[in-house]
Motif scaffolding. Structure first.
Motif, short mmCIF file in Angstrom:
data_model
loop_
_atom_site.label_atom_id
_atom_site.label_comp_id
_atom_site.label_asym_id
_atom_site.label_seq_id
_atom_site.Cartn_x
_atom_site.Cartn_y
_atom_site.Cartn_z
N ILE A 62 0.15 -9.50 23.42
CA ILE A 62 -0.78 -8.16 22.99
C ILE A 62 0.52 -7.17 23.02
CG2 ILE A 62 -2.67 -8.58 24.00
CD1 ILE A 62 -2.47 -6.47 25.76
N ASN A 63 0.36 -6.21 22.26
CA ASN A 63 1.30 -4.92 22.06
C ASN A 63 1.04 -4.11 23.00
OD1 ASN A 63 2.69 -2.78 21.31
ND2 ASN A 63 2.46 -3.31 18.85
N TRP A 64 1.91 -4.01 24.00
CA TRP A 64 1.56 -3.11 25.14
C TRP A 64 1.75 -1.58 24.88
CZ3 TRP A 64 -1.02 -4.61 29.40
CH2 TRP A 64 -1.06 -5.94 29.77
N SER A 65 2.65 -1.47 23.85
CA SER A 65 2.93 0.00 23.62
C SER A 65 1.53 0.47 22.87
CB SER A 65 3.66 0.35 22.38
OG SER A 65 4.93 -0.49 22.54
N LYS A 66 0.92 -0.51 22.05
CA LYS A 66 -0.45 -0.13 21.58
C LYS A 66 -1.60 -0.19 22.67
CE LYS A 66 -2.32 -1.60 17.02
NZ LYS A 66 -2.12 -2.65 15.89
N PHE A 67 -1.36 -1.14 23.58
CA PHE A 67 -2.53 -1.01 24.51
C PHE A 67 -2.53 0.18 25.52
CE2 PHE A 67 -4.60 -2.46 28.46
CZ PHE A 67 -5.81 -2.70 27.93
C1 LIG Z 1 3.43 -2.07 18.55
O1 LIG Z 1 2.78 -0.87 18.61
C2 LIG Z 1 3.50 0.29 18.40
C3 LIG Z 1 2.62 1.47 18.49
O2 LIG Z 1 1.38 1.45 17.69
C4 LIG Z 1 4.02 0.23 16.96
O3 LIG Z 1 4.98 1.35 16.83
C5 LIG Z 1 4.88 -1.21 16.86
O4 LIG Z 1 5.60 -1.39 15.70
C6 LIG Z 1 4.16 -2.38 17.39
N1 LIG Z 1 4.88 -3.82 17.50
C7 LIG Z 1 4.69 -4.78 16.89
C8 LIG Z 1 5.92 -5.84 17.32
O5 LIG Z 1 3.78 -5.06 16.12
#
Ligand SMILES: *[C@@H]1O[C@H](CO)[C@@H](O)[C@H](O)[C@H]1NC(C)=O
Length: 183
Positions: A31-36
């Protein structure tokens, strides 16, 4: 996690009777932890911890603030409204060097697992315990104070398979505790 994988993982739990950390598909951590990251309301809970659930009708929404740091550190703030009233706890979790799981054994957090998410909701299981005494807390995370049918369904199905379904508690929509950790 792809939707189809959750039943598979949970079947493993059912068959082995324990959480098969090693066997978990990599996807569940993909999972994308920045997104989470960010602020989440906690709309429902189910647990095998005794004395943890709010008494009927006395509950309030809980909340969590998740913040991923570089070097595999996850800062988790959680506000719960329990028998002691509204309390916030902060814990730093570290990604295990070998296994794809966040934990902090010194603080009694054996694992923080996101079992399913589409970044609008999340089914999260927090494993707590020391020295053979373990409890699991299943939490329904949501960006909003309302839950979709799909997220609630997934939460209840997961609770059923983890043998927690009798303790499923939908928290009343009072945001006064949750908002104490609003960023
Ligand atoms: C993960 O999420 C962030 C914030 O939404 C975004 O900027 C980033 O591109 C994403 N990374 C991937 C690998 O999808």
């Amino acid at each position: 996690m792809r939707p189809g994988l959750l039943p598979l993982v949970l079947m493993l739990v059912l068959v082995t009777g324990s959480w098969p950390l090693e066997q978990l598909p990599k996807d569940s951590y993909n999972i994308n932890w920045s997104k989470f990251s960010g602020f989440w309301y906690i709309l429902a809970t189910a647990t095998d911890a005794k004395g943890f659930l709010p008494s009927q009708g006395k509950g309030k929404l809980w909340a969590s603030l998740v913040d991923i740091h570089s070097k595999g550190q996850l800062k988790v703030v959680i506000a719960v409204n329990g028998q002691q009233g509204c309390q916030a706890h902060t814990v730093m979790l570290r990604k295990d060097s070998k296994r794809p799981v966040f934990r902090n054994p010194l603080r009694g957090v054996k694992g923080f697992h996101v079992l399913a998410t589409n970044y609008h909701y999340g089914v999260v299981c927090v494993w707590l315990g020391r020295a053979g005494r373990e409890v699991k807390n299943l939490l329904l995370f949501s960006r909003q104070t309302t839950s979709s049918f799909l997220s609630l369904r997934e939460f209840v199905d997961t609770a059923e398979i983890l043998d927690l379904v009798r303790t499923v508690t939908i928290l009343p929509k009072d945001v006064s505790c949750a908002n104490t950790i609003l960023p």
